[in-house]
Design a protein around this motif. Structure first.
Motif, PDB file in Angstrom:
ATOM      1  N   SER A 111     -34.591 145.415 -33.127  1.00 12.69           N
ATOM      2  CA  SER A 111     -35.241 146.380 -32.236  1.00 12.69           C
ATOM      3  C   SER A 111     -36.693 146.546 -32.662  1.00 12.69           C
ATOM      4  N   ALA A 112     -37.416 147.307 -31.873  1.00 12.07           N
ATOM      5  CA  ALA A 112     -38.813 147.589 -32.205  1.00 12.07           C
ATOM      6  C   ALA A 112     -38.956 148.906 -32.954  1.00 12.07           C
ATOM      7  N   GLU A 113     -37.843 149.488 -33.362  1.00 14.22           N
ATOM      8  CA  GLU A 113     -37.870 150.773 -34.044  1.00 14.22           C
ATOM      9  C   GLU A 113     -38.156 150.614 -35.544  1.00 14.22           C
ATOM     10  N   VAL A 114     -38.663 151.679 -36.127  1.00 14.29           N
ATOM     11  CA  VAL A 114     -38.941 151.720 -37.563  1.00 14.29           C
ATOM     12  C   VAL A 114     -38.186 152.886 -38.165  1.00 14.29           C
ATOM     13  N   ASP A 115     -37.396 152.613 -39.178  1.00 13.23           N
ATOM     14  CA  ASP A 115     -36.673 153.671 -39.880  1.00 13.23           C
ATOM     15  C   ASP A 115     -37.545 154.210 -41.010  1.00 13.23           C
ATOM     16  N   GLU A 116     -37.438 155.503 -41.246  1.00 17.49           N
ATOM     17  CA  GLU A 116     -38.233 156.159 -42.282  1.00 17.49           C
ATOM     18  C   GLU A 116     -37.304 156.835 -43.279  1.00 17.49           C
ATOM     19  N   ARG A 117     -37.603 156.628 -44.545  1.00 15.33           N
ATOM     20  CA  ARG A 117     -36.822 157.265 -45.599  1.00 15.33           C
ATOM     21  C   ARG A 117     -37.755 158.083 -46.484  1.00 15.33           C
ATOM     22  N   ARG A 118     -37.391 159.336 -46.719  1.00 17.88           N
ATOM     23  CA  ARG A 118     -38.200 160.225 -47.551  1.00 17.88           C
ATOM     24  C   ARG A 118     -37.366 160.713 -48.732  1.00 17.88           C
ATOM     25  N   ARG A 119     -38.009 160.798 -49.873  1.00 20.48           N
ATOM     26  CA  ARG A 119     -37.323 161.371 -51.033  1.00 20.48           C
ATOM     27  C   ARG A 119     -38.353 162.014 -51.945  1.00 20.48           C
ATOM     28  N   LEU A 120     -37.981 163.138 -52.502  1.00 12.13           N
ATOM     29  CA  LEU A 120     -38.875 163.885 -53.384  1.00 12.13           C
ATOM     30  C   LEU A 120     -38.571 163.509 -54.829  1.00 12.13           C
ATOM     31  N   VAL A 121     -39.610 163.090 -55.555  1.00  8.91           N
ATOM     32  CA  VAL A 121     -39.437 162.754 -56.970  1.00  8.91           C
ATOM     33  C   VAL A 121     -40.194 163.772 -57.814  1.00  8.91           C
ATOM     34  N   ALA A 122     -39.524 164.266 -58.845  1.00  4.60           N
ATOM     35  CA  ALA A 122     -40.113 165.326 -59.657  1.00  4.60           C
ATOM     36  C   ALA A 122     -40.038 165.034 -61.148  1.00  4.60           C
ATOM     37  N   ALA A 123     -39.604 163.830 -61.507  1.00  2.36           N
ATOM     38  CA  ALA A 123     -39.472 163.482 -62.927  1.00  2.36           C
ATOM     39  C   ALA A 123     -40.022 162.088 -63.173  1.00  2.36           C
ATOM     40  N   ASP A 124     -40.454 161.850 -64.384  1.00  2.92           N
ATOM     41  CA  ASP A 124     -40.951 160.534 -64.778  1.00  2.92           C
ATOM     42  C   ASP A 124     -39.807 159.531 -64.789  1.00  2.92           C
ATOM     43  N   GLU A 125     -40.148 158.292 -64.444  1.00  2.66           N
ATOM     44  CA  GLU A 125     -39.123 157.270 -64.293  1.00  2.66           C
ATOM     45  C   GLU A 125     -38.802 156.539 -65.597  1.00  2.66           C
ATOM     46  N   GLY A 126     -39.682 156.634 -66.582  1.00  2.48           N
ATOM     47  CA  GLY A 126     -39.560 155.794 -67.765  1.00  2.48           C
ATOM     48  C   GLY A 126     -38.584 156.219 -68.848  1.00  2.48           C
ATOM     49  N   PRO A 127     -38.472 157.518 -69.179  1.00  2.00           N
ATOM     50  CA  PRO A 127     -37.640 157.909 -70.323  1.00  2.00           C
ATOM     51  C   PRO A 127     -36.182 157.488 -70.159  1.00  2.00           C
TER      52      PRO A 127
END
Length: 409
Positions: free
Chosen positions: A210-226
């Motif tokens: 299709s010609a549609e675009v899906d959108e995904r949102r997510r809130l990140v509040a912490a560092d990814e590395g530890p």
């Protein structure tokens, strides 16, 4: 007539979470968008401040090209919705770009040239690789032995520091494990809550058929590395990532000791501070977090660039008129465990005061943004702990060390 210097105060200091590069949570997030978020979040901390009073914005970036080029400071100022009267300049001192931005902003205020400044840093190592898209070394670098270190990879300089300062592989791995332990503990206890501005990641995907675009949102509040599961046993299994050190005759002296596990992570992130004069504090009834107390930068041989803080720290202490014992919180950027331990031992730093919330080995090191990010950590950590002074210091590529000091008020 000599004009008396005035004090510069930090009234807001925030940062984004730090993502892993090149395949982490910010892999598709532009560094100018991270910067815009950091700036908006910093200003949201001081709603009484009139944005029209902002004189300038100074932004550190180690490789200002591609998505973080085109004078990213001015671009971000406009995209953040600041008045068009707010100018912007991008500065580069490699890993010390962010703390240099703070220094420039503070000095503009101290000399009376400005009353309100934004100092920030941004870097996406996912989008702009280490060295930039097309590095080109001057041939003269290779014509003299004393200059060859300019072209060395940072890992090779860490190997030389480990060899010269006798930092063992076991000690490096133990330091790395402790960095992760502290970072995990700080994350779980809310130690970064005052400084992190949660970021909403928006990702768009074409819908097949299709010609549609899906959108995904997510809130990140912490560092990814530890990582809570990091252990000495796991790190011991990693192979050295760089060449083995050599003796003066060019013979290998071992198998090397610097690994991916005891080195800083490549990262994406941004940080921002708002600095003002005392007159602005009173005019808008603002509460200062810290006073800028001093800055120093010094050069060292490029092939042992990691020892830079050991000459910058004494210089900034002298400039600030304080003793090392007066500094209760030290953010020593962990470019490599080898150089961090060399500096700690050489200067006799108290390990308990160094990176209490972990360092770049666990949290990440988004190059030009790190100085601004670690400034936010140092300021809020100092206030929570009751320390009077905090310091941000780092080694810098091509052989430099930088250090800045904040005073709690």
């Amino acid at each position: 007539m000599t004009k008396q210097l005035q004090d510069a105060y930090v009234v807001a200091a925030v940062r984004t979470p730090i993502g892993k590069a090149p395949r982490g949570m910010f892999r598709n997030t532009r560094p100018d968008d991270l910067l815009v978020h950091a700036v908006r979040s910093a200003l949201a901390k001081v709603p009484a401040l009139d944005p029209a009073t902002i004189d300038d914005m100074i932004v550190g970036c180690s490789f200002p090209e591609g998505e973080q080029g085109l004078n990213v400071a001015r671009i971000a100022a406009l995209l953040a919705g600041l008045p068009s009267t707010v100018a912007g300049a991008t500065v580069n001192r490699f890993c010390a770009s962010g703390i240099t931005a703070v220094q420039i902003a503070a000095d503009r205020i101290r000399t009376g040239e400005a009353e309100v400044m934004i100092a920030a840093g941004t870097e996406s190592m996912s989008m702009v690789p280490m060295g930039g898209a097309r590095p080109s070394f001057n041939p003269a670098i290779f014509a003299a032995d004393e200059n060859v270190g300019i072209a060395w990879g940072m890992g090779l300089t860490a190997e030389k520091v480990a060899q010269q300062w006798k930092v063992s592989r076991d000690d490096q791995d133990a330091f790395a494990v402790e960095s992760h332990r502290r970072a995990v503990a700080a994350t779980q206890s809310g130690g970064f809550a005052d400084e992190i501005a949660p970021f909403e990641i928006v990702e768009r995907f074409p819908r097949l058929g299709s010609a549609e675009v899906d959108e995904r949102r997510r809130l990140v509040a912490a560092d990814e590395g530890p990582r809570a599961d990091t252990s000495l046993e796991a790190l011991a299994r990693l192979k050295p990532a760089f060449a083995a050190p050599k003796d003066p005759a060019g013979r290998a002296t071992g198998f090397g000791s610097v690994t991916a596990g005891n080195s800083s992570q490549t990262s994406d992130g941004a940080g921002a501070l708002v600095l003002v004069s005392e007159a602005v504090l009173k005019r808008f009834n603002l509460v200062p977090l810290a006073r800028w107390a001093g800055f120093a930068v010094r050069g060292v041989p490029p092939d042992v660039m990691g020892i830079g803080p050991k000459v910058a720290i004494p210089a900034v202490l002298e400039r600030a008129g304080i003793a090392l014992a007066d500094v209760g919180w030290i953010e020593l950027n962990e470019a490599f465990a080898a150089q961090s331990l060399a500096v700690i031992r050489d200067l006799g730093l108290d390990p308990a005061k160094v990176n209490p919330n972990g360092g770049a080995i666990a949290l990440g090191h988004p190059l030009g943004a790190t100085g601004a990010i670690r400034s936010a950590t140092a300021i809020h950590g100092m206030r929570r702990s009751g320390a009077r002074y905090s310091m941000v210091t780092m080694c810098v590529g091509t052989g430099m060390g930088a250090a800045g000091v904040f005073e709690r008020v």
